[in-house]
Scaffold this active site. Sequence first.
Site, PDB file in Angstrom:
ATOM      1  N   GLU A 118       0.872  -1.161   0.000  1.00 12.86           N
ATOM      2  CA  GLU A 118       0.000   0.000   0.000  1.00 12.86           C
ATOM      3  C   GLU A 118       0.920   1.224   0.000  1.00 12.86           C
ATOM      4  O   GLU A 118       1.840   1.289   0.828  1.00 12.86           O
ATOM      5  CB  GLU A 118      -0.874  -0.020   1.258  1.00 12.86           C
ATOM      6  CG  GLU A 118      -1.926   1.053   1.226  1.00 12.86           C
ATOM      7  CD  GLU A 118      -2.816   1.080   2.463  1.00 12.86           C
ATOM      8  OE1 GLU A 118      -2.724   0.162   3.305  1.00 12.86           O
ATOM      9  OE2 GLU A 118      -3.586   2.046   2.568  1.00 12.86           O
ATOM     10  N   LYS A 161       4.846   0.045   9.487  1.00 12.36           N
ATOM     11  CA  LYS A 161       4.838   1.406   8.962  1.00 12.36           C
ATOM     12  C   LYS A 161       4.252   2.377   9.975  1.00 12.36           C
ATOM     13  O   LYS A 161       4.747   3.482  10.129  1.00 12.36           O
ATOM     14  CB  LYS A 161       4.018   1.452   7.668  1.00 12.36           C
ATOM     15  CG  LYS A 161       4.838   1.135   6.436  1.00 12.36           C
ATOM     16  CD  LYS A 161       3.992   1.264   5.189  1.00 12.36           C
ATOM     17  CE  LYS A 161       3.409  -0.069   4.797  1.00 12.36           C
ATOM     18  NZ  LYS A 161       2.444  -0.021   3.718  1.00 12.36           N
ATOM     19  N   ARG A 215       5.829 -13.461   8.864  1.00 12.09           N
ATOM     20  CA  ARG A 215       6.412 -12.146   8.628  1.00 12.09           C
ATOM     21  C   ARG A 215       7.786 -12.093   9.278  1.00 12.09           C
ATOM     22  O   ARG A 215       8.091 -12.883  10.178  1.00 12.09           O
ATOM     23  CB  ARG A 215       5.517 -11.035   9.187  1.00 12.09           C
ATOM     24  CG  ARG A 215       5.173 -11.225  10.664  1.00 12.09           C
ATOM     25  CD  ARG A 215       4.335 -10.083  11.220  1.00 12.09           C
ATOM     26  NE  ARG A 215       5.129  -8.896  11.430  1.00 12.09           N
ATOM     27  CZ  ARG A 215       4.964  -7.747  10.765  1.00 12.09           C
ATOM     28  NH1 ARG A 215       4.017  -7.635   9.857  1.00 12.09           N
ATOM     29  NH2 ARG A 215       5.733  -6.722  11.018  1.00 12.09           N
TER      30      ARG A 215
HETATM   31  P1  ATP Z   1       2.889  -2.571   7.807  1.00  6.29           P
HETATM   32  O1  ATP Z   1       2.133  -3.404   8.787  1.00  6.29           O
HETATM   33  O2  ATP Z   1       4.276  -2.263   8.194  1.00  6.29           O
HETATM   34  O3  ATP Z   1       2.123  -1.361   7.349  1.00  6.29           O
HETATM   35  P2  ATP Z   1       1.844  -3.920   5.638  1.00  6.29           P
HETATM   36  O4  ATP Z   1       1.751  -5.391   5.584  1.00  6.29           O
HETATM   37  O5  ATP Z   1       0.622  -3.175   5.949  1.00  6.29           O
HETATM   38  O6  ATP Z   1       3.021  -3.517   6.564  1.00  6.29           O
HETATM   39  P3  ATP Z   1       1.920  -3.494   2.875  1.00  6.29           P
HETATM   40  O7  ATP Z   1       2.413  -2.311   2.161  1.00  6.29           O
HETATM   41  O8  ATP Z   1       0.495  -3.781   2.807  1.00  6.29           O
HETATM   42  O9  ATP Z   1       2.419  -3.312   4.332  1.00  6.29           O
HETATM   43  O10 ATP Z   1       2.756  -4.794   2.533  1.00  6.29           O
HETATM   44  C1  ATP Z   1       3.214  -5.166   1.269  1.00  6.29           C
HETATM   45  C2  ATP Z   1       3.658  -6.592   1.329  1.00  6.29           C
HETATM   46  O11 ATP Z   1       4.747  -6.731   2.224  1.00  6.29           O
HETATM   47  C3  ATP Z   1       2.557  -7.495   1.828  1.00  6.29           C
HETATM   48  O12 ATP Z   1       2.437  -8.587   0.941  1.00  6.29           O
HETATM   49  C4  ATP Z   1       3.008  -7.935   3.178  1.00  6.29           C
HETATM   50  O13 ATP Z   1       2.644  -9.247   3.427  1.00  6.29           O
HETATM   51  C5  ATP Z   1       4.531  -7.803   3.101  1.00  6.29           C
HETATM   52  N1  ATP Z   1       5.092  -7.511   4.417  1.00  6.29           N
HETATM   53  C6  ATP Z   1       4.829  -6.452   5.199  1.00  6.29           C
HETATM   54  N2  ATP Z   1       5.486  -6.546   6.374  1.00  6.29           N
HETATM   55  C7  ATP Z   1       6.200  -7.694   6.322  1.00  6.29           C
HETATM   56  C8  ATP Z   1       7.095  -8.369   7.230  1.00  6.29           C
HETATM   57  N3  ATP Z   1       7.387  -7.871   8.438  1.00  6.29           N
HETATM   58  N4  ATP Z   1       7.641  -9.536   6.831  1.00  6.29           N
HETATM   59  C9  ATP Z   1       7.352 -10.038   5.619  1.00  6.29           C
HETATM   60  N5  ATP Z   1       6.531  -9.470   4.732  1.00  6.29           N
HETATM   61  C10 ATP Z   1       5.949  -8.314   5.064  1.00  6.29           C
HETATM   62 MG    MG Z   2      -0.793  -2.272   6.280  1.00  6.64          MG
END
Ligand code: ATP
Ligand code: MG
Length: 624
Positions: free
Chosen positions: A75, A330, A320
Amino acid sequence: MSKHPAGRPSGVPAAQAAQAGTPLPASNFIRHIIDEDLARGTNAARTWGGAPGPATAHAGQPVDPAKIRTRFPPEPNGYLHFGHAKSICLNFGLARDYGGACHMRFDDTNPEKEGQEYVDAILDAVKWLGFGWDAFGTEHLYFASDYFDFMYQAAEHLIEAGHAYVDSLSAQQMRTLRGTLTEPGKPSPYRERGVAENLGLFRGMRAGRFAEGEHVLRAKIDMASPNINLRDPAIYRIRKAAHHRTGDAWCIYPMYTYAHPIEDALENITHSICTLEFEDQRPFYDWLLERLSESTTLPDGRILDGLLLRPVPRQYEFARLNLTYVVLSKRKLIELVEEGLVEGWDDPRMPTLVGARRRGYTPEGFRLFAERIGVAKSDSWIDYATLEECMREDLNERALRRIAVLDPLKLVIDNYPEALEEECQAPNHPQKPDWGRRSVPFSKELWIEREDFMEAPVKGYFRLFPPGVNAAGEATPGSRVRLRYGFVIECTGFDKDPAGRIVAVHCNYFPDSKSGTPGSDSYKVKGNIHWVSARHACTAEVRLYDRLFKMPHPGAGDRDLMLDLNPDSVKTVIGQLEPALRTAKPGEHYQFERHGYFVADRIDPVTGEPDFNRAVTLKDTWQK
Ligand code: ATP
Ligand code: MG
């Protein structure tokens, strides 16, 4: 009514495939699923119309040249962190290894908090890690917001097929009726609205006739399901917000859980890999794609064709990345930036990819790290030292060796002629003779490290110390050490300022002891120290970074995250560096001998010379 049974004749149901992977090493479970899918031809018959689209766009087109399709779907609401690096290496790496394509997709279905700044930064970060989205002659760069029209059409399709309804309860009332983990939910009084009424209301929502929260569109599944995610989840809500790409075109936006499976299906994704928190969403993912790919006979006998191509994508979950001493979320990283606790997203202490780059971490180091930690099916913590070790291993290979004095103390060679200057030869990399040597100037006054001199040496100290008197009352000479790549010297004394601080060390040198000259190794010394000619030195700001948080699990329990910040996460020193570093370009990596790995950071606008950041020390200094 459903005509086609759920599931794929030649497919491997997710749960079964995951179980089959259990006995294998954890890092292989996704590869194992893909191997099986390839062996069974699960996706072999899929066709690809050259761009994302519904079944009509792909039907009758050539067989998809990509053996698998994965995607990285951030996102655009923040900068990428180390966790994203794991996901990028996994998704792009699988596509590369299996003759597939990995789509770079922005999951920008939520109008708030998203923006172009983040889109640009994310694209940069993925490229920096060494990946691209070009495959089979096409750029696979997609925006979920480009699918808003289709998502809307799919929602009307669900309404017509009797699988969705407009609910007019308040959010609070809906929560109450949803039930709990132990109690089933109760149907909303609006659940049995007719198709025509639902369509009218939903179109009214789209036309902006209602206020936010007045109505939502919900999937009609099962209010008694043990999985709360199947108790008629919301799929569209009213949000009167401008979107960074579609502007004011929409005042209703799809929910993430509805949008994501559709994005995957339009793009022919075969393996949709996400983190474990989405495991409970998988039944909805499957339900939605079945409803949208099956054809349905309506009560009046009309047939609604499925909108999406079969076989539909499958979702698989992996653990993760959780890394000690940092936070990978984030939301929490935004807090650090907004509260001014770091200098910005690219502060070298931040676990963001822009921060890592300024810190001197390398893409190769991240790829090595992703390889080493593997892909598991249950959550665990990875020690930050593992990441540092990967960076160290990579930097050891790629970094030129240079000399830097970071806590400078003057060394005066009393018997060295004032006007004389000569060159010493130092290797650019001790294990890579083909990298050559460079000249380092030598002169009467040098900078050495303050810790390389002791007025009163402790036992076993082999570096510089002055002449003295031993326990038996006999005079002892000053120590002899080799100035690395230069001469052997003998310490003769030192100067103190009125406050008692040592300001200079004195010595004499042996002119026939120069490294690399015949007979120079007849001098046997135990100490070997580095130095920089004072007259030639490049004076630079050097930042020594340490961990951002002092606790391995920052904010664990109910602790305030901010209280766990390491107050000493950066120390700035003014170093004296060998003159070759004057022309270092931002992003170039060096090993400062005896100190660690550094990167040239920003050019000082006044001197035109770079600052340096420490990426990692030579050894792990935390494992004590
Ligand atoms: P955050 O919780 O930090 O906002 P998010 O999952 O909301 O992270 P996105 O931008 O939606 O962030 O994530 C993009 C991709 O990165 C998704 O497919 C998610 O599964 C992966 N991702 C995010 N955080 C991790 C992590 N700590 N380890 C592995 N993959 C991750
Ligand atoms: Mg998110």
